[in-house]
Motif scaffolding. Sequence first.
Motif, PDB file in Angstrom:
ATOM      1  N   HIS A  50       8.146   3.139   0.596  1.00 42.87           N
ATOM      2  CA  HIS A  50       8.260   4.568   0.900  1.00 42.87           C
ATOM      3  C   HIS A  50       9.096   4.826   2.157  1.00 42.87           C
ATOM      4  O   HIS A  50       9.072   5.931   2.685  1.00 42.87           O
ATOM      5  CB  HIS A  50       6.869   5.172   1.107  1.00 42.87           C
ATOM      6  CG  HIS A  50       6.034   5.204  -0.143  1.00 42.87           C
ATOM      7  ND1 HIS A  50       6.343   5.962  -1.235  1.00 42.87           N
ATOM      8  CD2 HIS A  50       4.889   4.551  -0.468  1.00 42.87           C
ATOM      9  CE1 HIS A  50       5.435   5.800  -2.187  1.00 42.87           C
ATOM     10  NE2 HIS A  50       4.547   4.937  -1.743  1.00 42.87           N
ATOM     11  N   ARG A  75       6.569  -5.145   2.494  1.00 42.08           N
ATOM     12  CA  ARG A  75       6.293  -4.610   1.155  1.00 42.08           C
ATOM     13  C   ARG A  75       7.597  -4.175   0.490  1.00 42.08           C
ATOM     14  O   ARG A  75       8.235  -3.218   0.933  1.00 42.08           O
ATOM     15  CB  ARG A  75       5.338  -3.416   1.246  1.00 42.08           C
ATOM     16  CG  ARG A  75       5.011  -2.836  -0.125  1.00 42.08           C
ATOM     17  CD  ARG A  75       3.888  -1.810  -0.070  1.00 42.08           C
ATOM     18  NE  ARG A  75       4.285  -0.536   0.503  1.00 42.08           N
ATOM     19  CZ  ARG A  75       3.527   0.565   0.462  1.00 42.08           C
ATOM     20  NH1 ARG A  75       2.329   0.520  -0.110  1.00 42.08           N
ATOM     21  NH2 ARG A  75       3.934   1.688   1.017  1.00 42.08           N
ATOM     22  N   GLN A 152      -1.184  -5.464  -4.297  1.00 44.36           N
ATOM     23  CA  GLN A 152      -1.817  -4.195  -3.976  1.00 44.36           C
ATOM     24  C   GLN A 152      -2.531  -3.609  -5.184  1.00 44.36           C
ATOM     25  O   GLN A 152      -1.976  -3.491  -6.275  1.00 44.36           O
ATOM     26  CB  GLN A 152      -0.760  -3.210  -3.452  1.00 44.36           C
ATOM     27  CG  GLN A 152      -1.373  -2.224  -2.497  1.00 44.36           C
ATOM     28  CD  GLN A 152      -0.365  -1.369  -1.775  1.00 44.36           C
ATOM     29  OE1 GLN A 152       0.826  -1.641  -1.779  1.00 44.36           O
ATOM     30  NE2 GLN A 152      -0.870  -0.314  -1.154  1.00 44.36           N
ATOM     31  N   GLU A 154      -4.048  -0.338  -6.446  1.00 43.83           N
ATOM     32  CA  GLU A 154      -3.940   1.070  -6.057  1.00 43.83           C
ATOM     33  C   GLU A 154      -3.931   2.020  -7.249  1.00 43.83           C
ATOM     34  O   GLU A 154      -3.384   3.117  -7.164  1.00 43.83           O
ATOM     35  CB  GLU A 154      -2.738   1.297  -5.141  1.00 43.83           C
ATOM     36  CG  GLU A 154      -1.447   0.665  -5.618  1.00 43.83           C
ATOM     37  CD  GLU A 154      -0.308   0.811  -4.613  1.00 43.83           C
ATOM     38  OE1 GLU A 154      -0.417   1.644  -3.704  1.00 43.83           O
ATOM     39  OE2 GLU A 154       0.689   0.095  -4.754  1.00 43.83           O
ATOM     40  N   GLY A 177      -4.980   0.356  -1.786  1.00 46.91           N
ATOM     41  CA  GLY A 177      -4.198   1.529  -1.385  1.00 46.91           C
ATOM     42  C   GLY A 177      -4.931   2.796  -1.765  1.00 46.91           C
ATOM     43  O   GLY A 177      -4.810   3.285  -2.889  1.00 46.91           O
ATOM     44  N   PRO A 178      -5.705   3.379  -0.840  1.00 45.42           N
ATOM     45  CA  PRO A 178      -6.518   4.550  -1.193  1.00 45.42           C
ATOM     46  C   PRO A 178      -5.707   5.776  -1.591  1.00 45.42           C
ATOM     47  O   PRO A 178      -6.212   6.613  -2.356  1.00 45.42           O
ATOM     48  CB  PRO A 178      -7.318   4.828   0.092  1.00 45.42           C
ATOM     49  CG  PRO A 178      -7.272   3.566   0.875  1.00 45.42           C
ATOM     50  CD  PRO A 178      -5.976   2.914   0.528  1.00 45.42           C
ATOM     51  N   SER A 179      -4.454   5.889  -1.119  1.00 45.87           N
ATOM     52  CA  SER A 179      -3.680   7.098  -1.448  1.00 45.87           C
ATOM     53  C   SER A 179      -3.342   7.130  -2.931  1.00 45.87           C
ATOM     54  O   SER A 179      -3.590   8.122  -3.628  1.00 45.87           O
ATOM     55  CB  SER A 179      -2.395   7.162  -0.622  1.00 45.87           C
ATOM     56  OG  SER A 179      -2.698   7.170   0.745  1.00 45.87           O
ATOM     57  N   ASP A 180      -2.757   6.039  -3.425  1.00 41.59           N
ATOM     58  CA  ASP A 180      -2.410   5.999  -4.845  1.00 41.59           C
ATOM     59  C   ASP A 180      -3.653   5.875  -5.714  1.00 41.59           C
ATOM     60  O   ASP A 180      -3.692   6.412  -6.831  1.00 41.59           O
ATOM     61  CB  ASP A 180      -1.437   4.843  -5.121  1.00 41.59           C
ATOM     62  CG  ASP A 180      -0.026   5.204  -4.692  1.00 41.59           C
ATOM     63  OD1 ASP A 180       0.495   6.206  -5.180  1.00 41.59           O
ATOM     64  OD2 ASP A 180       0.545   4.484  -3.850  1.00 41.59           O
ATOM     65  N   ASN A 217      -5.945   0.194   3.650  1.00 37.87           N
ATOM     66  CA  ASN A 217      -5.271   1.142   4.530  1.00 37.87           C
ATOM     67  C   ASN A 217      -6.274   2.200   4.966  1.00 37.87           C
ATOM     68  O   ASN A 217      -6.907   2.828   4.115  1.00 37.87           O
ATOM     69  CB  ASN A 217      -4.135   1.808   3.728  1.00 37.87           C
ATOM     70  CG  ASN A 217      -3.148   2.530   4.599  1.00 37.87           C
ATOM     71  OD1 ASN A 217      -2.794   2.040   5.667  1.00 37.87           O
ATOM     72  ND2 ASN A 217      -2.691   3.689   4.161  1.00 37.87           N
TER      73      ASN A 217
HETATM   74  O1  LIG Z   1      -1.813   3.935  -1.846  1.00 37.40           O
HETATM   75  C1  LIG Z   1      -1.882   3.698  -0.636  1.00 37.40           C
HETATM   76  O2  LIG Z   1      -2.816   4.035   0.093  1.00 37.40           O
HETATM   77  C2  LIG Z   1      -0.772   2.957  -0.061  1.00 37.40           C
HETATM   78  O3  LIG Z   1      -0.129   2.183  -0.710  1.00 37.40           O
HETATM   79  C3  LIG Z   1      -0.364   3.340   1.295  1.00 37.40           C
HETATM   80  C4  LIG Z   1       0.701   4.401   1.143  1.00 37.40           C
HETATM   81  O4  LIG Z   1       1.928   3.771   0.843  1.00 37.40           O
HETATM   82  C5  LIG Z   1       0.813   5.374   2.256  1.00 37.40           C
HETATM   83  O5  LIG Z   1      -0.008   6.449   1.920  1.00 37.40           O
HETATM   84  C6  LIG Z   1       0.460   4.929   3.619  1.00 37.40           C
HETATM   85  O6  LIG Z   1      -0.178   5.941   4.311  1.00 37.40           O
END
Ligand SMILES: O=C(O)C(=O)C[C@H](O)[C@@H](O)CO
Length: 272
Positions: A50, A75, A152, A154, A177-180, A217
């Motif tokens: 990203h 990454r 990862q 996610e 990866g909590p965001s995805d 993360n």
């Molecule tokens: O899914 C996620 O959490 C990550 O892979 C991290 C992200 O790339 C990004 O949100 C980091 O803040």
Amino acid sequence: MPVRVGDTFRDALAAVDRPLAGMWVCSGSPLVAEICAGSGLDWLLIDAEHSPNGLESILAQLQAVKGYPVQVMVRPPVNDTVLIKQYLDLGVQNLLIPMVNSAAEAEAAVAAVRYPPHGVRGVGSALARASRWNRIPDYLARASETISLTVQIETEAAAAAVEEILAVDGVDAIFLGPSDLAASMGLLGQQEHPQVRAAVEHCLAAAQVAGKPAGVNAFNEATARAYMEARASFVLVGADVAMLARGSEQLAATFVPEHEETPDGGGPRASY
Ligand SMILES: O=C(O)C(=O)C[C@H](O)[C@@H](O)CO
């Protein structure tokens, strides 16, 4: 104490009996990477998924942080055999492969980091920084000792397959990866949602059963500490660009009378 330079991330995890704390390096700047490398944190994650990083900027950052007592993981943007070969030849020793959703995808990543007959990594050591242009004795035979592989987890599919992914020989660790993960659960932007936290903790527990380290993360300190208590072995607790964004906003709030907290008129910013 920060871990020693020269070992892989796998070795560092085995050598230290506490979670390793690290940060993202997303600016693409070797100077920023060097500043972060001397911070005292255990590890850095240079991101090219990203962030504005290509092979040249990753190389410059690896050179800038060399010599600092910090582990460095990189990454790539995708789980791709050719890209992984290029990263390894640059001298990347610790890889974080994003979006690994199944044991088959994990096996592909493992094959990409190993020379034949154990994998499919192309041979270019005479031309590559990885072997210091063949100045490292026996590099071809010993390359695997110099590389660690983290995949990862996610998505919901990956979390459902976490036991099979963890069982893949050559996967040294997993990283949540909590965001995805939140997005794949229909909870976009809600990394702290109880269902997301539960999915992360399920994967942390699976890793413990499998005897492999798991990371996550978490920029929120309370969440990071909760995951550490749930046996996360390595946590990313901040990012260069996020720190600069929030820090510069704080300066503006302190010194610019007409500063608006949300100049775009939007709601509160997500922390990560
Ligand atoms: O899914 C996620 O959490 C990550 O892979 C991290 C992200 O790339 C990004 O949100 C980091 O803040």
